[in-house]
Motif scaffolding. Sequence first.
Motif, mmCIF file in Angstrom:
data_model
loop_
_atom_site.group_PDB
_atom_site.id
_atom_site.type_symbol
_atom_site.label_atom_id
_atom_site.label_comp_id
_atom_site.label_asym_id
_atom_site.label_seq_id
_atom_site.Cartn_x
_atom_site.Cartn_y
_atom_site.Cartn_z
ATOM 1 N N LEU A 265 0.664 -1.224 0.072
ATOM 2 C CA LEU A 265 0.033 0.191 0.393
ATOM 3 C C LEU A 265 0.830 1.112 -0.322
ATOM 4 C CD1 LEU A 265 -2.805 -1.174 2.602
ATOM 5 C CD2 LEU A 265 -3.350 -0.485 -0.154
ATOM 6 N N SER A 266 2.045 0.861 1.257
ATOM 7 C CA SER A 266 2.733 2.575 1.171
ATOM 8 C C SER A 266 3.912 2.732 -0.149
ATOM 9 C CB SER A 266 2.758 2.813 2.404
ATOM 10 O OG SER A 266 1.666 2.865 3.766
ATOM 11 N N CYS A 267 4.529 1.471 -0.692
ATOM 12 C CA CYS A 267 5.869 1.373 -1.058
ATOM 13 C C CYS A 267 5.156 1.479 -3.055
ATOM 14 C CB CYS A 267 6.706 0.806 -0.433
ATOM 15 S SG CYS A 267 7.187 1.301 1.553
ATOM 16 N N GLY A 268 4.016 1.048 -2.612
ATOM 17 C CA GLY A 268 3.910 0.396 -4.674
ATOM 18 C C GLY A 268 3.381 1.291 -5.266
ATOM 19 N N LYS A 269 3.529 2.626 -4.648
ATOM 20 C CA LYS A 269 3.130 4.045 -5.773
ATOM 21 C C LYS A 269 2.063 3.531 -6.026
ATOM 22 C CE LYS A 269 7.949 4.996 -6.152
ATOM 23 N NZ LYS A 269 9.186 5.364 -7.305
ATOM 24 N N MET A 270 1.735 2.949 -5.808
ATOM 25 C CA MET A 270 -0.127 2.813 -6.603
ATOM 26 C C MET A 270 -0.959 4.137 -6.734
ATOM 27 S SD MET A 270 0.186 -0.799 -6.835
ATOM 28 C CE MET A 270 0.983 -1.377 -6.763
ATOM 29 N N GLY A 271 -0.178 5.300 -6.317
ATOM 30 C CA GLY A 271 -1.020 6.375 -6.014
ATOM 31 C C GLY A 271 -1.958 6.499 -4.069
ATOM 32 N N PRO A 272 -3.075 8.041 -3.727
ATOM 33 C CA PRO A 272 -2.355 7.636 -2.548
ATOM 34 C C PRO A 272 -4.281 7.441 -2.090
ATOM 35 C CG PRO A 272 -3.816 9.604 -3.751
ATOM 36 C CD PRO A 272 -2.393 8.904 -4.925
ATOM 37 N N ASN A 273 -5.017 6.721 -3.456
ATOM 38 C CA ASN A 273 -5.959 6.107 -3.039
ATOM 39 C C ASN A 273 -5.945 4.701 -2.438
ATOM 40 O OD1 ASN A 273 -7.391 8.734 -2.649
ATOM 41 N ND2 ASN A 273 -7.389 8.279 -5.546
ATOM 42 N N GLY A 274 -5.142 3.958 -1.770
ATOM 43 C CA GLY A 274 -5.210 2.838 -1.644
ATOM 44 C C GLY A 274 -6.034 2.079 -0.867
ATOM 45 N N CYS A 275 -6.572 3.304 0.126
ATOM 46 C CA CYS A 275 -7.512 2.721 0.987
ATOM 47 C C CYS A 275 -8.822 2.961 0.634
ATOM 48 C CB CYS A 275 -7.464 2.988 2.835
ATOM 49 S SG CYS A 275 -6.584 2.255 3.968
ATOM 50 N N LEU A 276 -9.378 3.031 -0.485
ATOM 51 C CA LEU A 276 -10.094 3.390 -1.030
ATOM 52 C C LEU A 276 -10.644 2.538 -2.446
ATOM 53 C CD1 LEU A 276 -10.284 7.575 -1.257
ATOM 54 C CD2 LEU A 276 -11.110 6.059 -0.051
ATOM 55 N N GLY A 277 -9.646 1.899 -2.300
ATOM 56 C CA GLY A 277 -9.555 1.138 -3.609
ATOM 57 C C GLY A 277 -8.359 0.706 -4.907
#
Length: 449
Positions: A265-277
């Motif tokens: 979640l924090s290091c995968g550079k998936m964007g700031p919305n990891g907890c939103l899906g």
Amino acid sequence: MSLRPSSGTVFRRTVDTARLQGRSRMGGVGVHVRAALLLVAVAMGVKVLQVHAGEEGSFCGSGPSPLCCTGKQDNCSVPITEDDFCFCDSYCQDNLDCCPDYDQVCLGESELRIEEVRGASLQLPKCDVCTHSSSGLVCAENHCMNDLALIDELRRRKNQLGWTASFYDKYKAVDVDEGLRQLTGTMGPTRMVLKRHEVKAPSSSIYIPAEYDFRKRFKERLVSVKDQGWCGASWVFSTLSVAQDRLAMASDGLYRVSFSAQDLLSCGKMGPNGCLGGHLDRAWNYLRMVGALPEVCYPYDSGFTGKLPRCSKRTGTGCQSPYKSGPAYRVPSKEQDIQREIIANGPVQAVMTVHPDFFLYKTGVYSYSELGSPHSAAHSVKLLGWGEELVNGKMVKYWLAENSWGKDWGEGGFFRILRGEAECGIESHIFAAKPECELLSHGLKVVCN
């Protein structure tokens, strides 16, 4: 104390005077506590029942605390309004016969549970909550996750449905739409994923037993059920759970590792919305390109805060060699193809539609009741087995699945869902990947089976 007008949806029961008369005893301490509660209600402008000295015995029984009885003893109660009482006993937690502040008021517990800490820190939208204003008592009308009317109806139909519903204390007074946002979190497959051809199914010569449970292969050696908390990250948890089990299977149990969801979640550079899906293919790509770290290298925190901390993984022993997977692939949606894939290579990831009644599942073979709020959300889980169960004189086939809502939900964190009929889309999108065991270090090289 949560107070509601007589016409509202309630966490209390209307008084039955015949049931209450002359059924309990109360010590002097209980009188003072109850009186204090009545004073609070009066201060809030709520008209409360006037209790005369001769009626004291009608409201609270003896027990481990002044306002709590042991077992099913509805004579332990607190008057709220002229018509309403909260019955406070240990039986009520599963049978809905109590106040929403049961733990603090009735049991005298001073420490907040972890779910309540989460709710407080996340400021989750509330339901069935009343506030006093100059115009009177104002109560929220949005649907609750613990919809009491829905639970009652589901329980009434449990024989017909084949599964049982339950009240969950950790969902207490949380809005159902927020639950759909925070407890799911899987976005629909990307166009690229949908264009992928399904892999060739394992050999048709693989025998498919009537029942299969992957857990029995390793017994107590598998990683236990996790809890994503109030963070829409099922896309991460289901991916890692499948990868963990497949690594254990491919290495004959040598590598039994709990992977870090916080790292992805924090290091995968998936964007700031990891907890939103998030998208499943992005989670699998991270395992392929970067690899998963053990949980101890980056403990999970987002489920408690709803936020994504900056990437800050540990660099100690065992945190330098991530566990990688090969490219993710789609498994054919046919029932027997999914079964053969699980037998041959290990559990698979499945995407399903979550309806509000699923939050209330306790045990049995789940199928959507078509009751309650019409809202829904996409969610991903792990399929690890199957079986059959006799329901109303008929054998019903089911999938055995692992959820990411903690051990206190469902059947110890697991659930069973109707098999072979694409219930809630459970068989529509099946994904998996094979671990790259030969790339592991730690002084060993293990060739995948």
